[in-house]
Design a protein around this motif. Structure first.
Motif, short mmCIF file in Angstrom:
data_model
loop_
_atom_site.label_atom_id
_atom_site.label_comp_id
_atom_site.label_asym_id
_atom_site.label_seq_id
_atom_site.Cartn_x
_atom_site.Cartn_y
_atom_site.Cartn_z
N GLN A 3 -29.07 -30.29 33.13
CA GLN A 3 -29.93 -28.62 33.50
C GLN A 3 -29.89 -29.79 35.12
O GLN A 3 -30.64 -30.40 35.09
CB GLN A 3 -31.12 -28.67 32.80
CG GLN A 3 -30.38 -27.91 31.89
CD GLN A 3 -31.53 -25.94 31.43
OE1 GLN A 3 -32.74 -27.49 30.93
NE2 GLN A 3 -31.63 -25.77 31.01
N LEU A 4 -30.54 -29.00 36.45
CA LEU A 4 -30.96 -29.09 37.46
C LEU A 4 -31.57 -28.30 37.83
O LEU A 4 -31.95 -27.29 38.05
CB LEU A 4 -29.78 -29.70 38.69
CG LEU A 4 -28.86 -30.39 38.66
CD1 LEU A 4 -27.62 -30.48 39.35
CD2 LEU A 4 -29.27 -31.73 38.27
N VAL A 5 -33.03 -28.92 38.07
CA VAL A 5 -34.28 -28.00 38.29
C VAL A 5 -34.62 -27.90 39.57
O VAL A 5 -35.40 -28.88 39.81
CB VAL A 5 -35.24 -27.56 37.53
CG1 VAL A 5 -36.34 -26.78 38.11
CG2 VAL A 5 -34.30 -27.67 36.27
N GLU A 6 -34.54 -27.20 41.22
CA GLU A 6 -34.95 -27.54 42.61
C GLU A 6 -36.19 -27.11 42.08
O GLU A 6 -36.86 -25.90 41.64
CB GLU A 6 -33.78 -27.12 43.22
CG GLU A 6 -32.45 -27.77 43.49
CD GLU A 6 -31.99 -26.56 43.00
OE1 GLU A 6 -30.51 -26.69 42.94
OE2 GLU A 6 -32.33 -25.92 41.95
N CYS A 22 -35.66 -32.56 43.24
CA CYS A 22 -34.23 -32.21 41.51
C CYS A 22 -34.90 -32.43 40.50
O CYS A 22 -34.31 -33.73 40.66
CB CYS A 22 -32.96 -31.81 42.40
SG CYS A 22 -31.61 -31.35 41.14
N ALA A 24 -33.49 -33.78 37.04
CA ALA A 24 -32.22 -33.58 35.85
C ALA A 24 -32.06 -34.04 34.94
O ALA A 24 -33.17 -34.90 34.53
CB ALA A 24 -31.22 -34.01 36.98
N TYR A 94 -29.72 -26.34 47.26
CA TYR A 94 -29.54 -26.28 46.10
C TYR A 94 -28.71 -27.70 45.91
O TYR A 94 -28.57 -29.01 46.78
CB TYR A 94 -27.30 -25.54 45.45
CG TYR A 94 -27.83 -24.43 45.96
CD1 TYR A 94 -27.64 -23.48 47.16
CD2 TYR A 94 -28.07 -23.66 45.38
CE1 TYR A 94 -27.39 -22.10 47.09
CE2 TYR A 94 -27.93 -22.37 44.95
CZ TYR A 94 -27.80 -21.70 46.05
OH TYR A 94 -28.14 -19.55 46.15
N CYS A 95 -29.35 -28.02 44.14
CA CYS A 95 -29.39 -29.61 44.13
C CYS A 95 -27.81 -29.81 43.27
O CYS A 95 -27.23 -29.04 42.49
CB CYS A 95 -30.10 -29.98 43.21
SG CYS A 95 -30.36 -31.72 42.26
N GLY A 112 -28.40 -26.66 40.05
CA GLY A 112 -29.68 -26.02 40.21
C GLY A 112 -29.34 -24.51 40.41
O GLY A 112 -28.48 -24.30 40.86
N GLN A 113 -30.52 -23.54 39.97
CA GLN A 113 -30.50 -22.26 40.90
C GLN A 113 -31.15 -22.35 42.34
O GLN A 113 -30.75 -20.91 42.69
CB GLN A 113 -31.83 -21.64 40.08
CG GLN A 113 -33.34 -21.78 40.06
CD GLN A 113 -33.67 -23.55 40.33
OE1 GLN A 113 -33.03 -24.55 39.43
NE2 GLN A 113 -34.62 -23.72 40.94
#
Length: 121
Positions: A3-6, A22, A24, A94-95, A112-113
């Protein structure tokens, strides 16, 4: 599961600065390369910067000297420091997690989103 969250996007005036993060999870962060891409409305997604597991970096010509990519392996986080922002930097950022080999970045399907960056003139 990767999961990647920016985070860190927003509205800023031209000439201003932002720092994107980002975070991870899943997999082994320290052994992977990461990249930031961006996509402006009605344009293709483009590679902005990448960083290898060893810290080697590379930048698109349009951001070189203004943006800095970095990583903190202890925090499983990749950053993108953006200075001297221009209206043309407006995009969703985006990451991506990928791999690095012989100076090139090879992206994967781990995205990521995205986080919106808007630069006003």
């Amino acid at each position: 599961q990767v999961q990647l969250v920016e985070s860190g996007g927003g509205l800023v005036q031209a000439g201003g600065s932002l720092r994107l993060s980002c975070a991870a999870s899943g997999g082994t962060f320290s052994t992977n390369a990461f990249a930031w891409y961006r996509q402006a409305p009605e344009k293709q997604r483009e590679l902005v910067a990448f960083i290898s597991s060893g810290g080697s970096t590379n930048y698109a010509g349009s951001v070189k000297g203004r943006f800095t990519i970095s990583r903190d392996n202890a925090k499983n986080t990749v950053y993108l420091r953006m200075n001297s922002l221009k209206p043309e930097d407006t995009a969703v950022y985006y990451c991506n997690r990928g791999r690095y080999s012989s100076g090139s970045y090879y992206g994967t399907t781990y995205w990521g989103q995205g986080t919106q960056v808007t630069v006003s003139s």
